[in-house]
Design an enzyme around this catalytic site. Structure first.
Site, PDB file in Angstrom:
ATOM      1  N   GLY A 175      75.124  49.390  24.548  1.00  8.32           N
ATOM      2  CA  GLY A 175      74.017  50.293  24.205  1.00  8.32           C
ATOM      3  C   GLY A 175      73.342  49.980  22.883  1.00  8.32           C
ATOM      4  N   ALA A 178      69.559  50.620  21.747  1.00  9.80           N
ATOM      5  CA  ALA A 178      69.070  51.974  21.468  1.00  9.80           C
ATOM      6  C   ALA A 178      68.960  52.264  19.980  1.00  9.80           C
ATOM      7  CB  ALA A 178      69.985  52.994  22.130  1.00  9.80           C
ATOM      8  N   GLU A 298      63.887  31.799 -16.200  1.00 10.44           N
ATOM      9  CA  GLU A 298      62.484  32.154 -15.958  1.00 10.44           C
ATOM     10  C   GLU A 298      61.506  31.142 -16.554  1.00 10.44           C
ATOM     11  OE1 GLU A 298      60.728  35.361 -18.512  1.00 10.44           O
ATOM     12  OE2 GLU A 298      62.819  35.943 -18.686  1.00 10.44           O
ATOM     13  N   LYS A 501      49.611  38.342  21.372  1.00  9.53           N
ATOM     14  CA  LYS A 501      50.265  37.691  22.519  1.00  9.53           C
ATOM     15  C   LYS A 501      49.153  37.341  23.503  1.00  9.53           C
ATOM     16  CE  LYS A 501      51.368  42.276  24.316  1.00  9.53           C
ATOM     17  NZ  LYS A 501      52.419  43.193  24.693  1.00  9.53           N
ATOM     18  N   ASN A 504      46.895  39.933  25.154  1.00 11.11           N
ATOM     19  CA  ASN A 504      45.904  40.700  24.386  1.00 11.11           C
ATOM     20  C   ASN A 504      44.719  39.850  23.925  1.00 11.11           C
ATOM     21  OD1 ASN A 504      47.184  43.087  24.713  1.00 11.11           O
ATOM     22  ND2 ASN A 504      48.250  43.074  22.754  1.00 11.11           N
ATOM     23  N   ASP A 517      43.245  45.669  22.423  1.00  8.72           N
ATOM     24  CA  ASP A 517      44.435  46.519  22.293  1.00  8.72           C
ATOM     25  C   ASP A 517      44.904  46.661  20.849  1.00  8.72           C
ATOM     26  OD1 ASP A 517      46.575  48.124  22.668  1.00  8.72           O
ATOM     27  OD2 ASP A 517      47.251  47.107  24.477  1.00  8.72           O
TER      28      ASP A 517
END
Length: 683
Positions: A175, A178, A298, A501, A504, A517
């Site tokens: 699961g 989720a 630095e 993608k 689209n 989209d």
């Protein structure tokens, strides 16, 4: 005829008959194979169309990776995260063996193993325990999931449509998708014996990860502000530097920098202690000790210097580091007080010239019908997505065509996408760019909202790519260049797109590409980050998967993925199981096909760098660096912008009825339920 010859002929005849029988049998087997193959392909397509929900890794060892992405990509819409959800739950203390079981389980899981040590530690800390009796259902197939589980003890059965898939035992994870997003469970999990589970809910997981990432960024900005060289930089620039820094680990006694060598990197200590020593008359003399938050090296960022001391790890040390070359890419060194952000801001706040409002009304639009084929007489559907349908409509008097997107209001509310819808309309109304689809009007009734868009008659790039397998380089270069122009326009307006993608990208009548989209687009102030989990799995940047906060850099990552998919026919990171896709993205290893040019490999690898601050397009020269890359050496950008280039995509466009370049879809008569909450008042 001599008997011997007759005998020979008889034998030949028998052989022929035998051969005929064999052939027949082979043909039958062939037919059978073909039938099974078609059935398998059908099944595969069904599985792939459901693949974004798949949540149970197949038994490894016999997995064949899909070579080509056959089904449209699944889309993940972000849910709002409670900004400051404090974790109020009592933390469950875990003993050594419990912790070890959880860590082992995480380490063998494809997706979770890619989290960093701190994230894993937080997971261990926040998992809570649940108990189930034999026969209890932990997960029900088809339900929406919001928790992941690790088996502490006991056995569970996993079934799909009543078929046994496998048994889960101690140390197994299930699961886990989720905790990233709201997905349908694709199998049922039941306790066979008394079961103890460790579990975590999505809101908890996302809130910890988000809060942790935000705190870490704030802390790093604070550390950077103490560096003398960087004190004049603003937060936007400091944020850029953090995006380019890498985490490096050292063992006890490792020398991090050596006195007298050429300096080329700057370090901040995140964990552990560093000893600073100098060579005095042949002996190393300790000058000081440095701890968390302190920095060294630095000077190396802004001038050619030799290291003036040696820094050695005292025990294990983790540093955040940036080298000179990357720093120069990120921040123009010439003037370290740097660029003035106020100009960008004023530009962003200038009122938009909204497109001239047309007098178009919803009731003036009438459907266009299929003229032939199996759906003859049905209204033309141009596309179907999780959020609604796009129909081809026309207006009688001047016969202009429109693509009308219809979305169920009930569905929008159920998926908590109200904000996204309102923003999509706001953006499309405001944009005036040749590489972005135009919005001609927006309407609503009690069931749906409607967006009346420009009709791009050339169809989707996705469909064309499936027809030809993969694009020649000039076609891919042209398509990508159009996307770069759309990005330049959007990013200048502080809008990230987040859903690139082939599905689209639409072709207009001349073969030019337009972005459609905008459901996932978002306005973002430069230097800020957003933390939603959003996009299409194959195109997601690593920082989205890791909940580290993301910005415009995710659009450049997806541009690299797009170039790869256009040239290869499928994206570089793919699998039928999302968690495997995410694992591959976090590993970041791209395998190029032999036919890809050096220039193509170069631009893809520069766009898909794991650290957002190092991506092409996201360094100090911005999108100019993308345009100037040698892969685009044949592109005349000015001619592209004014529409004077001959589009190599034009030959992909078929001639025929206005819908010839689109897949066909059956009509759907079902009506959405009415919805009266009023969120669309301003729509």
């Amino acid at each position: 005829m001599p008997a011997a010859m007759e005998k020979q002929i008889e034998e030949l005849k028998q052989q022929l008959e035998k051969q005929c029988l064999i052939n027949k049998e082979l043909q039958r087997q062939n037919k059978d194979l073909e039938k099974r193959l078609t059935e398998k392909e059908k099944l595969l397509q069904q599985l792939q169309s459901q693949y974004h929900d798949l949540e149970f890794p197949s038994q490894t060892g016999n997995e064949i990776e899909p070579e080509v992405r056959k089904s449209r990509a699944a889309v993940i819409a972000s849910e709002p995260i409670p900004e400051n959800l404090e974790i109020k739950r009592a933390r469950v203390k875990k003993n050594v063996s419990e912790t070890s079981l959880i860590v082992k389980a995480i380490q063998k899981n494809d997706f979770l193993s890619r989290l960093d040590d701190e994230q894993i530690a937080m997971m261990v800390d926040l998992l809570k325990v649940s108990h189930f009796n034999p026969g209890d259902e932990v997960i029900q197939e088809g339900s929406e999931g919001d928790s992941m589980y690790i088996v502490a003890a006991g056995e569970l059965s996993v079934t799909q449509s009543g078929r046994d898939l496998r048994t889960l035992t101690s140390g197994d994870v299930f699961g886990e998708l989720a905790i990233l997003y709201n997905c349908k469970r694709t199998a049922t999990v039941k306790a066979k014996t008394p079961v103890h589970l460790w579990c975590m809910e999505r809101q908890t997981y996302r809130s910890i990860m988000t809060n942790k990432s935000k705190k870490k960024r704030e802390q790093l900005v604070g550390f950077l502000k103490t560096a003398h060289t960087l004190k004049d930089l603003n937060d936007v620039q400091l944020s850029k530097i953090i995006d380019s820094m890498e985490e490096v680990k050292y063992q006890d006694k490792d020398v991090i920098v050596r006195e007298g060598t050429e300096g080329n990197a700057f370090y901040i200590i995140l964990k552990g202690e560093v000893l600073v020593t100098k060579n005095v008359n042949g002996h190393e003399k300790q000058i000081r000790r440095m701890g968390k938050g302190e920095h060294f090296g630095e000077q190396a960022l802004i001038r050619e210097v030799l290291r003036t001391a040696t820094c050695t790890a005292d025990g294990p040390v983790t540093c955040f580091s940036i080298d000179k070359e990357v720093f120069e890419e990120t921040i123009p060194v010439e003037h370290l007080e740097l660029f003035d952000d106020s100009k960008v801001m004023q530009e962003a706040q200038a009122p938009e010239k909204s497109s001239p409002s047309s007098t178009l009304r919803l009731k003036d639009l009438i459907p266009v019908f299929y003229q032939e084929g199996r759906y003859q007489g049905d209204p033309v559907t141009l596309g179907v997505g999780g959020f609604g349908r796009v129909a081809l409509m026309t207006t009688l008097p001047h016969g202009k065509y429109y693509a009308v997107k219809r979305v169920s209001k009930k569905h929008i509310v159920a998926k908590r996408q109200e904000e996204h819808m309102l923003f999509e309309k706001k953006i499309l109304k405001a944009v005036q760019c040749e590489f972005i689809v135009r919005l001609h009007g927006a309407f609503k009734d009690t069931r749906y909202i409607y967006m009346v868009m420009e009709f791009c008659s050339g169809g989707e790039i996705w469909t064309k790519l499936k027809e030809v397998g993969r694009f020649d380089e000039p076609v891919a270069v042209f398509c990508t260049a159009c996307v770069v122009e759309a990005y330049a326009y959007l990013h200048k307006k502080n809008i990230m797109y987040r859903d690139l993608k082939p599905e689209n990208l639409m072709l207009d009548v001349k073969g030019y590409i337009k972005l459609v989209d905008f459901g996932f687009a978002k306005e973002l102030v430069r230097g800020e980050k957003t933390y939603s989990f959003v996009g299409t799995p194959e195109y997601m940047a690593p920082e989205i998967i890791k909940n580290q906060g993301h910005d415009f850099a995710v659009d450049f990552w997806s541009l690299g993925i797009l170039i790869f998919e256009l040239l290869a026919g499928s994206p570089p990171f793919s699998s039928s199981e999302p968690q495997k896709i995410y694992a591959k993205i976090l590993d970041g290893e791209i395998r190029y096909a032999p036919y890809m040019s050096e220039a193509a490999k170069s631009i893809i690898s520069k766009l898909c760098r794991p650290r957002p601050g190092q991506r092409l397009g996201n360094t100090k020269n911005g999108i100019k660096d993308v345009r100037h890359h040698r892969w685009f050496s044949s592109m005349n950008w000015h001619k592209l912008r004014v529409g004077q280039l001959e589009a190599p995509t034009a030959r992909l466009i078929r001639k025929g009825p206005c819908y010839i370049n689109f897949d066909r879809f059956p009509d759907d008569q079902t009506k959405a339920e009415e919805e009266f909450s009023g969120w669309d008042r301003d729509f």
